[in-house]
Design a protein around this motif. Sequence first.
Motif, PDB file in Angstrom:
ATOM      1  N   SER A 263       0.778  -1.161   0.091  1.00 29.76           N
ATOM      2  CA  SER A 263       0.243  -0.364   0.016  1.00 29.76           C
ATOM      3  C   SER A 263       0.841   1.325  -0.233  1.00 29.76           C
ATOM      4  O   SER A 263       0.767   2.542  -0.933  1.00 29.76           O
ATOM      5  CB  SER A 263      -0.764  -0.057   1.391  1.00 29.76           C
ATOM      6  OG  SER A 263      -1.960  -1.337   1.234  1.00 29.76           O
ATOM      7  N   SER A 264       1.737   1.388   0.235  1.00 31.56           N
ATOM      8  CA  SER A 264       2.684   2.406   0.257  1.00 31.56           C
ATOM      9  C   SER A 264       3.431   2.576  -0.692  1.00 31.56           C
ATOM     10  O   SER A 264       3.260   3.336  -0.953  1.00 31.56           O
ATOM     11  CB  SER A 264       3.664   2.604   2.215  1.00 31.56           C
ATOM     12  OG  SER A 264       3.244   1.601   3.392  1.00 31.56           O
TER      13      SER A 264
ATOM     14  N   VAL B 171       3.738   5.552  -5.749  1.00 27.94           N
ATOM     15  CA  VAL B 171       3.841   6.166  -7.132  1.00 27.94           C
ATOM     16  C   VAL B 171       2.200   6.344  -7.906  1.00 27.94           C
ATOM     17  O   VAL B 171       2.544   7.491  -8.493  1.00 27.94           O
ATOM     18  CB  VAL B 171       3.931   4.349  -7.977  1.00 27.94           C
ATOM     19  CG1 VAL B 171       3.243   4.511  -9.643  1.00 27.94           C
ATOM     20  CG2 VAL B 171       4.739   3.599  -7.359  1.00 27.94           C
ATOM     21  N   GLY B 172       1.123   5.873  -7.105  1.00 30.45           N
ATOM     22  CA  GLY B 172       0.417   7.022  -7.088  1.00 30.45           C
ATOM     23  C   GLY B 172       0.423   8.870  -7.569  1.00 30.45           C
ATOM     24  O   GLY B 172      -0.022   9.404  -8.275  1.00 30.45           O
ATOM     25  N   ILE B 173       0.665   9.353  -6.476  1.00 29.93           N
ATOM     26  CA  ILE B 173       1.214  10.282  -6.633  1.00 29.93           C
ATOM     27  C   ILE B 173       2.375  10.971  -7.335  1.00 29.93           C
ATOM     28  O   ILE B 173       1.524  12.230  -7.600  1.00 29.93           O
ATOM     29  CB  ILE B 173       1.662  10.496  -4.848  1.00 29.93           C
ATOM     30  CG1 ILE B 173       1.026   9.973  -3.875  1.00 29.93           C
ATOM     31  CG2 ILE B 173       2.142  11.912  -4.717  1.00 29.93           C
ATOM     32  CD1 ILE B 173       1.030  10.683  -2.236  1.00 29.93           C
TER      33      ILE B 173
ATOM     34  N   ILE C 198      10.219   7.779  -1.029  1.00 25.83           N
ATOM     35  CA  ILE C 198       9.674   8.369   0.075  1.00 25.83           C
ATOM     36  C   ILE C 198       8.672   8.012   0.661  1.00 25.83           C
ATOM     37  O   ILE C 198       8.662   8.121   1.934  1.00 25.83           O
ATOM     38  CB  ILE C 198       9.702   9.650  -0.855  1.00 25.83           C
ATOM     39  CG1 ILE C 198      10.056  10.801  -1.855  1.00 25.83           C
ATOM     40  CG2 ILE C 198       8.713  10.987   0.621  1.00 25.83           C
ATOM     41  CD1 ILE C 198       9.615  11.758  -2.078  1.00 25.83           C
ATOM     42  N   SER C 199       7.447   7.333   0.229  1.00 26.89           N
ATOM     43  CA  SER C 199       6.854   6.552   0.952  1.00 26.89           C
ATOM     44  C   SER C 199       7.617   5.887   2.170  1.00 26.89           C
ATOM     45  O   SER C 199       6.611   5.815   3.143  1.00 26.89           O
ATOM     46  CB  SER C 199       5.835   6.461  -0.374  1.00 26.89           C
ATOM     47  OG  SER C 199       5.854   4.680  -0.908  1.00 26.89           O
TER      48      SER C 199
ATOM     49  N   LEU D 143       7.385   5.663   5.885  1.00 23.83           N
ATOM     50  CA  LEU D 143       7.105   4.661   6.727  1.00 23.83           C
ATOM     51  C   LEU D 143       8.199   3.908   7.859  1.00 23.83           C
ATOM     52  O   LEU D 143       7.653   3.799   9.082  1.00 23.83           O
ATOM     53  CB  LEU D 143       6.604   2.631   5.786  1.00 23.83           C
ATOM     54  CG  LEU D 143       6.017   1.818   6.343  1.00 23.83           C
ATOM     55  CD1 LEU D 143       4.276   1.947   6.527  1.00 23.83           C
ATOM     56  CD2 LEU D 143       5.777   0.856   5.256  1.00 23.83           C
ATOM     57  N   GLY D 144       9.791   4.003   7.327  1.00 27.06           N
ATOM     58  CA  GLY D 144      10.790   4.000   8.612  1.00 27.06           C
ATOM     59  C   GLY D 144      10.448   5.058   9.461  1.00 27.06           C
ATOM     60  O   GLY D 144      10.799   4.688  10.734  1.00 27.06           O
TER      61      GLY D 144
END
Length: 230
Positions: free
Chosen positions: A122-123, A128-130, A220-221, A225-226
Amino acid sequence: MEQFMETVKEVVFAVLPITLVIVILQFTLIWLPTEVFIQFLIGVVMVSVGLILFLVGVHVGLLPVGEMIGSTLPKSKKIWLIIAVGFILGFVVTVAEPDVRVLAQQIDNVSGGEISQMVLISSVALGVGIFVALAMARIIFKIRLKWLLLGGYSVVFLLATITPNTFIPISFDAGGVTTGPMTVPFILALGVGVASVLRSKSSSSDSFGLVALASIGPIISVQILGVIYG
């Protein structure tokens, strides 16, 4: 039929070198158990057949549909719709990307389930979507690619200073797996379609760079998350 035969040749020339190397190593150095070696040969056949069918499907279905969607959207003259569809398509195509699922499974195993497959997928898909949406905006508003790449990687390296060390290599791997056989053809076709309608004089240059931008998003995502998990 001619296109099918060309696809078969491409797959054979792609799979044959690694197969020959493993066969040579098998009878000179590594001497794998016979059962394992036979499983490898069966796997080679299955991978080859799968790649042939997949590439035929890409040429028959994904590329034409991606271009048609890309060329149809601008006719609505709704900027928000083009950007929104770019985000949605970038997200769902990434969720379907086999390479992303392999990475997510490996991370799930290594982390002992602390970072689940669904969370990582999901992350990555969100990133990618953004950035696909951002790529659509680049074509619409005539933003130069180098500025977006410079800004994107500046954010990447700034986040790297606060991201836990274990997540930094994972984030860059996440950026790499998004350039897989499912995501790349569709995103490129989408970009070609949009650019050909909006900016016909420079559609060739506007059509490309989408994958470069899309690969920044997962980095970046996953870094974010990290920071959250860290």
